[in-house]
Design a protein around this motif. Structure first.
Motif, PDB file in Angstrom:
ATOM      1  N   THR A 231      37.819  54.110  35.754  1.00 37.07           N
ATOM      2  CA  THR A 231      37.902  55.209  36.714  1.00 37.07           C
ATOM      3  C   THR A 231      37.295  54.777  38.052  1.00 37.07           C
ATOM      4  OG1 THR A 231      35.794  56.112  35.945  1.00 37.07           O
ATOM      5  CG2 THR A 231      37.794  56.896  34.859  1.00 37.07           C
ATOM      6  N   SER A 232      37.041  55.740  38.919  1.00 38.18           N
ATOM      7  CA  SER A 232      36.318  55.494  40.180  1.00 38.18           C
ATOM      8  C   SER A 232      37.060  54.552  41.115  1.00 38.18           C
ATOM      9  CB  SER A 232      34.908  54.948  39.910  1.00 38.18           C
ATOM     10  OG  SER A 232      34.232  55.756  38.988  1.00 38.18           O
ATOM     11  N   PHE A 233      38.389  54.562  41.073  1.00 37.58           N
ATOM     12  CA  PHE A 233      39.257  53.812  41.980  1.00 37.58           C
ATOM     13  C   PHE A 233      39.410  52.344  41.616  1.00 37.58           C
ATOM     14  CE2 PHE A 233      40.370  51.708  46.085  1.00 37.58           C
ATOM     15  CZ  PHE A 233      41.594  52.333  46.284  1.00 37.58           C
ATOM     16  N   ASP A 234      38.312  51.650  41.282  1.00 34.19           N
ATOM     17  CA  ASP A 234      38.426  50.245  40.888  1.00 34.19           C
ATOM     18  C   ASP A 234      37.267  49.880  39.972  1.00 34.19           C
ATOM     19  OD1 ASP A 234      36.309  49.994  42.746  1.00 34.19           O
ATOM     20  OD2 ASP A 234      37.645  49.290  44.317  1.00 34.19           O
ATOM     21  N   TRP A 235      37.387  48.715  39.341  1.00 34.55           N
ATOM     22  CA  TRP A 235      36.450  48.326  38.286  1.00 34.55           C
ATOM     23  C   TRP A 235      35.015  48.255  38.782  1.00 34.55           C
ATOM     24  CZ3 TRP A 235      33.114  44.309  36.951  1.00 34.55           C
ATOM     25  CH2 TRP A 235      32.799  44.183  35.603  1.00 34.55           C
ATOM     26  N   HIS A 236      34.805  47.548  39.885  1.00 29.55           N
ATOM     27  CA  HIS A 236      33.416  47.365  40.318  1.00 29.55           C
ATOM     28  C   HIS A 236      32.778  48.687  40.744  1.00 29.55           C
ATOM     29  CE1 HIS A 236      35.978  46.106  43.872  1.00 29.55           C
ATOM     30  NE2 HIS A 236      35.329  47.131  44.391  1.00 29.55           N
TER      31      HIS A 236
ATOM     32  N   PRO B  83      37.833  33.987  34.375  1.00 30.17           N
ATOM     33  CA  PRO B  83      36.479  33.591  34.765  1.00 30.17           C
ATOM     34  C   PRO B  83      36.122  33.751  36.238  1.00 30.17           C
ATOM     35  CG  PRO B  83      37.818  31.678  34.209  1.00 30.17           C
ATOM     36  CD  PRO B  83      38.591  32.870  33.781  1.00 30.17           C
ATOM     37  N   SER B  84      37.101  33.938  37.125  1.00 26.90           N
ATOM     38  CA  SER B  84      36.746  34.161  38.522  1.00 26.90           C
ATOM     39  C   SER B  84      36.920  35.611  38.946  1.00 26.90           C
ATOM     40  CB  SER B  84      37.600  33.269  39.443  1.00 26.90           C
ATOM     41  OG  SER B  84      38.980  33.613  39.348  1.00 26.90           O
ATOM     42  N   TRP B  85      37.315  36.455  38.023  1.00 28.19           N
ATOM     43  CA  TRP B  85      37.595  37.852  38.321  1.00 28.19           C
ATOM     44  C   TRP B  85      36.299  38.612  38.620  1.00 28.19           C
ATOM     45  CZ3 TRP B  85      36.898  42.637  35.709  1.00 28.19           C
ATOM     46  CH2 TRP B  85      37.713  43.673  36.165  1.00 28.19           C
ATOM     47  N   GLU B  86      36.309  39.383  39.720  1.00 28.65           N
ATOM     48  CA  GLU B  86      35.157  40.176  40.158  1.00 28.65           C
ATOM     49  C   GLU B  86      33.927  39.319  40.473  1.00 28.65           C
ATOM     50  OE1 GLU B  86      34.720  43.235  41.037  1.00 28.65           O
ATOM     51  OE2 GLU B  86      36.519  44.271  40.344  1.00 28.65           O
ATOM     52  N   ARG B  87      34.156  38.090  40.841  1.00 25.44           N
ATOM     53  CA  ARG B  87      33.059  37.170  41.170  1.00 25.44           C
ATOM     54  C   ARG B  87      32.732  37.229  42.655  1.00 25.44           C
ATOM     55  NH1 ARG B  87      34.824  31.133  40.422  1.00 25.44           N
ATOM     56  NH2 ARG B  87      35.506  31.368  42.586  1.00 25.44           N
ATOM     57  N   PRO B  88      31.474  37.384  43.060  1.00 22.64           N
ATOM     58  CA  PRO B  88      30.304  37.687  42.238  1.00 22.64           C
ATOM     59  C   PRO B  88      29.904  39.167  42.287  1.00 22.64           C
ATOM     60  CG  PRO B  88      29.564  36.922  44.366  1.00 22.64           C
ATOM     61  CD  PRO B  88      31.088  36.970  44.428  1.00 22.64           C
ATOM     62  N   TYR B  89      30.626  39.961  43.096  1.00 21.24           N
ATOM     63  CA  TYR B  89      30.219  41.342  43.351  1.00 21.24           C
ATOM     64  C   TYR B  89      30.207  42.188  42.081  1.00 21.24           C
ATOM     65  CZ  TYR B  89      30.384  45.996  45.557  1.00 21.24           C
ATOM     66  OH  TYR B  89      30.141  47.299  45.924  1.00 21.24           O
ATOM     67  N   GLY B  90      31.317  42.179  41.357  1.00 18.55           N
ATOM     68  CA  GLY B  90      31.368  42.955  40.123  1.00 18.55           C
ATOM     69  C   GLY B  90      30.368  42.455  39.097  1.00 18.55           C
TER      70      GLY B  90
END
Length: 365
Positions: free
Chosen positions: A51-56, A126-133
């Motif tokens: 939810t909340s628009f996107d994963w992070h 392995p690079s998904w949402e790196r590094p913020y999420g």
């Protein structure tokens, strides 16, 4: 500035969390399709954070919810924070009815079964949402694990496989990344590494914490003369320069940081552009509203930098802290005004940044 601002804000922020966790759409998907048939719904691949628009944003809404439940010290009903507490609190910031609603909403998502799916997706990408999420996920885990609340600690236990995965992924990434990302958006390296470092230390992941410290020194230890008047671009929600300084204050002693900071931002004053509040011209534009976040992240970073400079005994540090302190209140007030629009482009993420900034400012008192 004191904890009363958080006490006043907590009911509204709790409503934001509950609203966001019940909003599956609109959703900005970041899934990379590998075939024409690879068209999962957000909930299928992210059953905990869809939810909340996107994963992070969903992850840091869970962090905000956990913080409001007692994962942030200083709530009026808790009294003083426990000695040595980092993110561990003792009582909720909200009334019992709201507390029950938050526990139900977070508990429905932070289950071992749902988090196992999230963990598998991270490992497979392995690079998904790196590094913020990664950083927000580690903050969520650290906040839950450090809490004295039994249910939050249970969620922290359920998050441990994701902590293991991110620790491995981040160490591998930092070992091969020759250069940091320095802009003011999600992939900014200093912002992500800084919060991961805090979390890894809190969670006892010594190897991952050491890797964060080493890469911070490698990437940023020799930086001098940051162009603070040039760094702003039209959709930043992070100050690249202050994010870097906020990371280095975690790695260096107070006196070392004092010398580093003086060379990094020479001639800094309260009038410097890097410390000036910015405005938003269209509250419905998802990129332009990033500037509200910039005011808030700058405020939080400035507060934490002030705290470190106050630990140094030099007159240079005292002068720098005074200049930063003069800029702090205008930045915070400008950022908090950003929550007044009520538009989803702001509300799906901005309250987390406001709570973070308010906590850092309150810690100065």
């Amino acid at each position: 500035m004191d904890n009363d601002l958080r006490a006043q804000a907590a009911p509204d922020y709790a409503a934001v969390v509950l609203g966001n966790l019940s909003e599956p759409f609109p959703h900005s998907a970041h899934h990379t399709q590998v075939s024409a048939d690879d068209r999962p719904t957000p909930e299928q691949i992210h059953p905990a954070f869809y939810t909340s628009f996107d994963w992070h944003s969903c992850v840091h809404m869970h962090w905000l919810g956990a913080s409001l439940l007692g994962g942030t010290p200083g709530s009026p009903s808790a009294g003083a924070a426990p000695a040595g507490a980092s993110d561990g609190g003792t009582a909720a910031w909200v009334d019992s009815s709201t507390e029950a609603s938050l526990r139900e909403a977070l508990g429905a998502n932070l289950t071992q079964a749902k988090l196992a799916v999230e963990r598998d997706y991270l490992v497979a990408n392995p690079s998904w949402e790196r590094p913020y999420g990664w950083a927000w996920l580690m903050r969520l885990a650290a906040t839950c694990s450090a809490s004295s609340d039994a249910q939050l600690r249970e969620w922290g236990t359920a998050l441990e496989p994701l902590v293991d995965a991110v620790a491995e992924l981040s160490v591998a990434w930092m070992a091969k990344a020759q250069y940091p990302v320095r802009h003011g958006l999600h992939t900014n390296a200093a912002f992500g590494v800084g919060y991961m470092l805090d979390a890894f230390r809190s969670l006892g992941r010594a190897d991952a914490a050491a890797a964060c410290e080493e890469v911070a020194r490698t990437w940023f230890g020799n930086d001098r003369g940051w162009p603070g008047d040039w760094e702003l671009s039209g959709q930043d929600f992070l100050s690249a320069g202050l994010s870097e300084a906020d990371l280095m204050r975690r790695v260096l002693s107070a006196d070392e940081f004092d010398a580093w900071f003086a060379a990094f931002l020479p001639g800094l004053s309260a009038e410097s552009r890097i410390l000036q509040p910015v405005s938003v011209t269209d509250e419905t534009d998802g990129y332009l509203v990033h500037l509200h976040g910039l005011n808030l992240t700058r405020a939080g970073q400035v507060a934490r930098i002030i705290a470190t400079l106050r630990e140094s005994s030099t007159s240079v540090a005292s002068a720098a802290a005074a200049e930063l302190n003069e800029a702090l209140d205008p930045l915070l007030k400008a950022g908090l005004r950003g929550l007044e629009s009520g538009d989803f482009m702001s509300t799906h993420w901005l309250a987390s940044f406001a709570w973070d900034a308010l906590g850092s400012v309150a810690a100065l008192d």
